[in-house]
Design a protein around this motif. Structure first.
Motif, PDB file in Angstrom:
ATOM      1  N   GLN A  47     -33.526 -56.337   0.317  1.00  0.00           N
ATOM      2  CA  GLN A  47     -33.915 -57.084   1.505  1.00  0.00           C
ATOM      3  C   GLN A  47     -33.445 -58.533   1.472  1.00  0.00           C
ATOM      4  OE1 GLN A  47     -35.491 -55.837   4.273  1.00  0.00           O
ATOM      5  NE2 GLN A  47     -35.087 -53.903   3.275  1.00  0.00           N
ATOM      6  N   ARG A  48     -33.255 -59.078   0.288  1.00  0.00           N
ATOM      7  CA  ARG A  48     -32.873 -60.481   0.189  1.00  0.00           C
ATOM      8  C   ARG A  48     -31.390 -60.657   0.526  1.00  0.00           C
ATOM      9  NH1 ARG A  48     -33.944 -63.212  -4.985  1.00  0.00           N
ATOM     10  NH2 ARG A  48     -34.303 -65.056  -3.704  1.00  0.00           N
ATOM     11  N   THR A  49     -31.073 -61.743   1.198  1.00  0.00           N
ATOM     12  CA  THR A  49     -29.694 -62.030   1.573  1.00  0.00           C
ATOM     13  C   THR A  49     -29.152 -63.264   0.863  1.00  0.00           C
ATOM     14  OG1 THR A  49     -30.457 -63.312   3.491  1.00  0.00           O
ATOM     15  CG2 THR A  49     -29.959 -60.969   3.842  1.00  0.00           C
ATOM     16  N   SER A  50     -29.975 -63.922   0.070  1.00  0.00           N
ATOM     17  CA  SER A  50     -29.532 -65.088  -0.687  1.00  0.00           C
ATOM     18  C   SER A  50     -30.253 -65.109  -2.030  1.00  0.00           C
ATOM     19  CB  SER A  50     -29.824 -66.385   0.086  1.00  0.00           C
ATOM     20  OG  SER A  50     -31.215 -66.551   0.272  1.00  0.00           O
ATOM     21  N   GLY A  51     -29.724 -65.901  -2.942  1.00  0.00           N
ATOM     22  CA  GLY A  51     -30.354 -65.998  -4.253  1.00  0.00           C
ATOM     23  C   GLY A  51     -29.902 -64.891  -5.189  1.00  0.00           C
ATOM     24  N   PHE A  52     -30.678 -64.692  -6.239  1.00  0.00           N
ATOM     25  CA  PHE A  52     -30.306 -63.773  -7.305  1.00  0.00           C
ATOM     26  C   PHE A  52     -31.233 -62.556  -7.337  1.00  0.00           C
ATOM     27  CE2 PHE A  52     -28.849 -67.976  -8.418  1.00  0.00           C
ATOM     28  CZ  PHE A  52     -27.570 -67.760  -8.909  1.00  0.00           C
ATOM     29  N   LYS A  53     -30.725 -61.468  -7.881  1.00  0.00           N
ATOM     30  CA  LYS A  53     -31.517 -60.258  -8.013  1.00  0.00           C
ATOM     31  C   LYS A  53     -32.634 -60.459  -9.047  1.00  0.00           C
ATOM     32  CE  LYS A  53     -27.803 -57.024  -6.824  1.00  0.00           C
ATOM     33  NZ  LYS A  53     -27.028 -55.838  -7.227  1.00  0.00           N
ATOM     34  N   TYR A  54     -33.683 -59.675  -8.873  1.00  0.00           N
ATOM     35  CA  TYR A  54     -34.817 -59.724  -9.796  1.00  0.00           C
ATOM     36  C   TYR A  54     -34.958 -58.398 -10.527  1.00  0.00           C
ATOM     37  CZ  TYR A  54     -36.666 -64.222  -8.254  1.00  0.00           C
ATOM     38  OH  TYR A  54     -36.835 -65.557  -7.993  1.00  0.00           O
ATOM     39  N   ALA A  55     -35.414 -58.484 -11.774  1.00  0.00           N
ATOM     40  CA  ALA A  55     -35.651 -57.298 -12.596  1.00  0.00           C
ATOM     41  C   ALA A  55     -37.120 -57.246 -12.981  1.00  0.00           C
ATOM     42  CB  ALA A  55     -34.775 -57.322 -13.844  1.00  0.00           C
ATOM     43  N   LEU A  56     -37.661 -56.050 -13.062  1.00  0.00           N
ATOM     44  CA  LEU A  56     -39.065 -55.859 -13.429  1.00  0.00           C
ATOM     45  C   LEU A  56     -39.295 -56.307 -14.867  1.00  0.00           C
ATOM     46  CD1 LEU A  56     -41.922 -54.672 -12.941  1.00  0.00           C
ATOM     47  CD2 LEU A  56     -41.000 -52.470 -13.733  1.00  0.00           C
ATOM     48  N   PRO A  91     -25.571 -52.683 -10.194  1.00  0.00           N
ATOM     49  CA  PRO A  91     -26.991 -52.306 -10.242  1.00  0.00           C
ATOM     50  C   PRO A  91     -27.765 -53.301 -11.085  1.00  0.00           C
ATOM     51  CG  PRO A  91     -25.689 -50.885 -11.673  1.00  0.00           C
ATOM     52  CD  PRO A  91     -24.703 -51.722 -10.898  1.00  0.00           C
ATOM     53  N   VAL A  92     -29.023 -53.484 -10.740  1.00  0.00           N
ATOM     54  CA  VAL A  92     -29.822 -54.493 -11.434  1.00  0.00           C
ATOM     55  C   VAL A  92     -29.954 -54.181 -12.921  1.00  0.00           C
ATOM     56  CG1 VAL A  92     -32.050 -53.379 -11.013  1.00  0.00           C
ATOM     57  CG2 VAL A  92     -31.935 -55.864 -11.265  1.00  0.00           C
ATOM     58  N   THR A  93     -29.836 -52.905 -13.294  1.00  0.00           N
ATOM     59  CA  THR A  93     -29.912 -52.536 -14.712  1.00  0.00           C
ATOM     60  C   THR A  93     -28.736 -53.110 -15.507  1.00  0.00           C
ATOM     61  OG1 THR A  93     -28.824 -50.445 -14.145  1.00  0.00           O
ATOM     62  CG2 THR A  93     -31.231 -50.435 -14.322  1.00  0.00           C
ATOM     63  N   ALA A  94     -27.653 -53.465 -14.799  1.00  0.00           N
ATOM     64  CA  ALA A  94     -26.486 -54.032 -15.468  1.00  0.00           C
ATOM     65  C   ALA A  94     -26.474 -55.553 -15.401  1.00  0.00           C
ATOM     66  CB  ALA A  94     -25.204 -53.483 -14.834  1.00  0.00           C
ATOM     67  N   CYS A  95     -27.521 -56.140 -14.840  1.00  0.00           N
ATOM     68  CA  CYS A  95     -27.571 -57.591 -14.669  1.00  0.00           C
ATOM     69  C   CYS A  95     -28.406 -58.231 -15.775  1.00  0.00           C
ATOM     70  CB  CYS A  95     -28.189 -57.940 -13.315  1.00  0.00           C
ATOM     71  SG  CYS A  95     -27.240 -57.341 -11.898  1.00  0.00           S
ATOM     72  N   PRO A  96     -27.832 -59.149 -16.540  1.00  0.00           N
ATOM     73  CA  PRO A  96     -28.614 -59.823 -17.589  1.00  0.00           C
ATOM     74  C   PRO A  96     -29.677 -60.734 -16.991  1.00  0.00           C
ATOM     75  CG  PRO A  96     -26.437 -60.814 -17.382  1.00  0.00           C
ATOM     76  CD  PRO A  96     -26.432 -59.614 -16.507  1.00  0.00           C
ATOM     77  N   VAL A  97     -30.834 -60.754 -17.624  1.00  0.00           N
ATOM     78  CA  VAL A  97     -31.919 -61.642 -17.213  1.00  0.00           C
ATOM     79  C   VAL A  97     -31.705 -63.012 -17.849  1.00  0.00           C
ATOM     80  CG1 VAL A  97     -34.398 -62.075 -17.509  1.00  0.00           C
ATOM     81  CG2 VAL A  97     -33.595 -59.811 -16.816  1.00  0.00           C
ATOM     82  N   ARG A  98     -31.977 -64.060 -17.108  1.00  0.00           N
ATOM     83  CA  ARG A  98     -31.840 -65.406 -17.664  1.00  0.00           C
ATOM     84  C   ARG A  98     -32.836 -65.608 -18.803  1.00  0.00           C
ATOM     85  NH1 ARG A  98     -28.556 -68.340 -14.325  1.00  0.00           N
ATOM     86  NH2 ARG A  98     -28.522 -67.697 -12.129  1.00  0.00           N
ATOM     87  N   THR A  99     -32.386 -66.245 -19.854  1.00  0.00           N
ATOM     88  CA  THR A  99     -33.262 -66.530 -20.981  1.00  0.00           C
ATOM     89  C   THR A  99     -34.111 -67.761 -20.675  1.00  0.00           C
ATOM     90  OG1 THR A  99     -31.666 -67.984 -22.072  1.00  0.00           O
ATOM     91  CG2 THR A  99     -31.511 -65.599 -22.548  1.00  0.00           C
ATOM     92  N   LYS A 100     -35.113 -67.996 -21.510  1.00  0.00           N
ATOM     93  CA  LYS A 100     -35.943 -69.186 -21.323  1.00  0.00           C
ATOM     94  C   LYS A 100     -35.106 -70.454 -21.442  1.00  0.00           C
ATOM     95  CE  LYS A 100     -40.343 -67.204 -22.852  1.00  0.00           C
ATOM     96  NZ  LYS A 100     -41.496 -67.354 -23.773  1.00  0.00           N
ATOM     97  N   ALA A 101     -34.156 -70.462 -22.375  1.00  0.00           N
ATOM     98  CA  ALA A 101     -33.305 -71.635 -22.552  1.00  0.00           C
ATOM     99  C   ALA A 101     -32.416 -71.881 -21.344  1.00  0.00           C
ATOM    100  CB  ALA A 101     -32.451 -71.479 -23.809  1.00  0.00           C
ATOM    101  N   GLU A 102     -32.161 -70.834 -20.546  1.00  0.00           N
ATOM    102  CA  GLU A 102     -31.344 -70.959 -19.338  1.00  0.00           C
ATOM    103  C   GLU A 102     -32.196 -71.212 -18.095  1.00  0.00           C
ATOM    104  OE1 GLU A 102     -27.585 -68.041 -20.123  1.00  0.00           O
ATOM    105  OE2 GLU A 102     -29.549 -67.075 -19.991  1.00  0.00           O
ATOM    106  N   ILE A 103     -33.436 -71.585 -18.317  1.00  0.00           N
ATOM    107  CA  ILE A 103     -34.402 -71.864 -17.248  1.00  0.00           C
ATOM    108  C   ILE A 103     -34.700 -70.594 -16.466  1.00  0.00           C
ATOM    109  CG2 ILE A 103     -35.097 -73.510 -15.479  1.00  0.00           C
ATOM    110  CD1 ILE A 103     -32.653 -75.182 -16.186  1.00  0.00           C
ATOM    111  N   ALA A 104     -35.362 -69.679 -17.138  1.00  0.00           N
ATOM    112  CA  ALA A 104     -35.742 -68.422 -16.497  1.00  0.00           C
ATOM    113  C   ALA A 104     -36.686 -68.684 -15.327  1.00  0.00           C
ATOM    114  CB  ALA A 104     -36.420 -67.510 -17.518  1.00  0.00           C
TER     115      ALA A 104
END
Length: 320
Positions: A47-56, A91-104
């Protein structure tokens, strides 16, 4: 007359038992909880048209209200921002999640879904997003977020796109324009401040040798890309990945669900309008949710115990 009164009383009790909803609280890591959370994860990213994908990241709470016609899932879900833009077909499963050091960035969501005929549908949700933690608590010299209107960072972003367009001039590609700046950060590297930018580009009707009056192509024709850039003093580096042509975005009203209501880290709503459900369906859902069930440990009409097991929540943390 006495027999008639008893008979009517039995009918009333049975009718009440038929409409009384059942409430279950399965473990947050149960298959049904994971499935519902996965449906919401896919929905919010679509549904989102801007920003980054989210992972559970974690399921904090789940309650299932059973009725004769449907099940209503009430959930609290925690998501984490990935490095994939929403226009990225990966797919979101192939997207790395930002780490805490990368300002999650974490999004806490209150979600309601219905399950009818085995199909789960998101009917309501509200999310609030904010940085998971301050990088000052993690390391010295970690990146820091900048406002998306930071003048110096935007100038560096524009300069980096010019570098990319000049590279592609020799291969006869179209000229690209900035569609959206998704993230700006700064970091001290080797004693000097460095700027970083993450942004989305869109194909225009100009070639790389044309400079004026460039207009982005129609969504069904244009290609998009995602760029990361950085600089130290006057040296600008850029790396862009071009996506395949995008499919037309399905409007929320066409699938009968409510669009995303995301509150960003500044506290502002990024989507201010909420589509309404069909009034009849909405009234039905509201009446079911508001209807009170017997307290835990009591016996509902018909002799069925309403004791609910102690929920096993929150669920496991998938990332951090």
């Amino acid at each position: 007359m006495r027999i008639l009164c008893v008979f009517l009383g039995v009918l009333v009790v049975r009718a009440w038992a038929l409409v009384l909803p059942t409430i279950t609280m399965p473990p947050c890591d149960s298959p049904e909880a994971e499935m519902a959370a996965g449906v919401f994860q896919d929905y919010i990213n679509a549904q989102r048209t801007s920003g980054f994908k989210y992972a559970l990241n974690q399921i904090d709470e789940i309650k299932i209200i059973g009725t004769p016609n449907m099940e209503i899932y009430k959930m609290e879900i925690e998501l984490l921002e990935t490095k994939c833009h929403v226009l990225d077909p990966a797919p979101v499963t192939a997207c790395p999640v930002r780490t805490k050091a990368e300002i999650a960035v974490e999004a806490d969501c209150d979600v309601a879904l219905t399950k009818t005929g085995g199909v789960l549908t998101v009917i309501e949700h509200r999310c609030k997003s904010e940085p998971e933690t301050s990088t000052e608590d993690i390391c010295v010299g970690c990146p820091h977020l900048l406002p998306l209107n930071d003048t110096n960072a935007l100038q560096m972003t524009t300069a980096s796109l010019a570098v990319f367009n000049s590279r592609t001039a020799n291969v006869s590609l179209s000229k690209y324009a900035i569609l959206e700046v998704g993230r700006l950060t700064t970091q001290v590297v080797s004693g000097a401040p460095k700027l970083f930018s993450e942004y989305v580009i869109v194909e225009t009707n100009c070639t790389t040798t044309e400079d004026d009056n460039c207009v982005p192509l129609n969504q069904s024709m244009a290609t998009y890309g995602f760029c990361t850039s950085g600089n130290v003093i006057a040296n600008v580096s850029v790396d862009c990945r071009i996506f395949a042509p995008q499919q037309p975005v399905v409007e929320p009203a066409q699938n009968g669900t409510i669009p995303l209501l995301m509150i960003d880290m500044t506290g502002q709503l990024s989507a201010e309008s909420v589509e309404s459900l069909d009034p009849v369906k909405q009234a039905s859902i509201i009446s079911i949710v508001k209807r009170q069930a017997p307290a835990a440990g009591t016996v509902a009409p018909g002799g069925q115990s309403n004791t609910m097991p102690v929920p096993v929540c929150p669920g496991k943390v998938k990332f951090f």
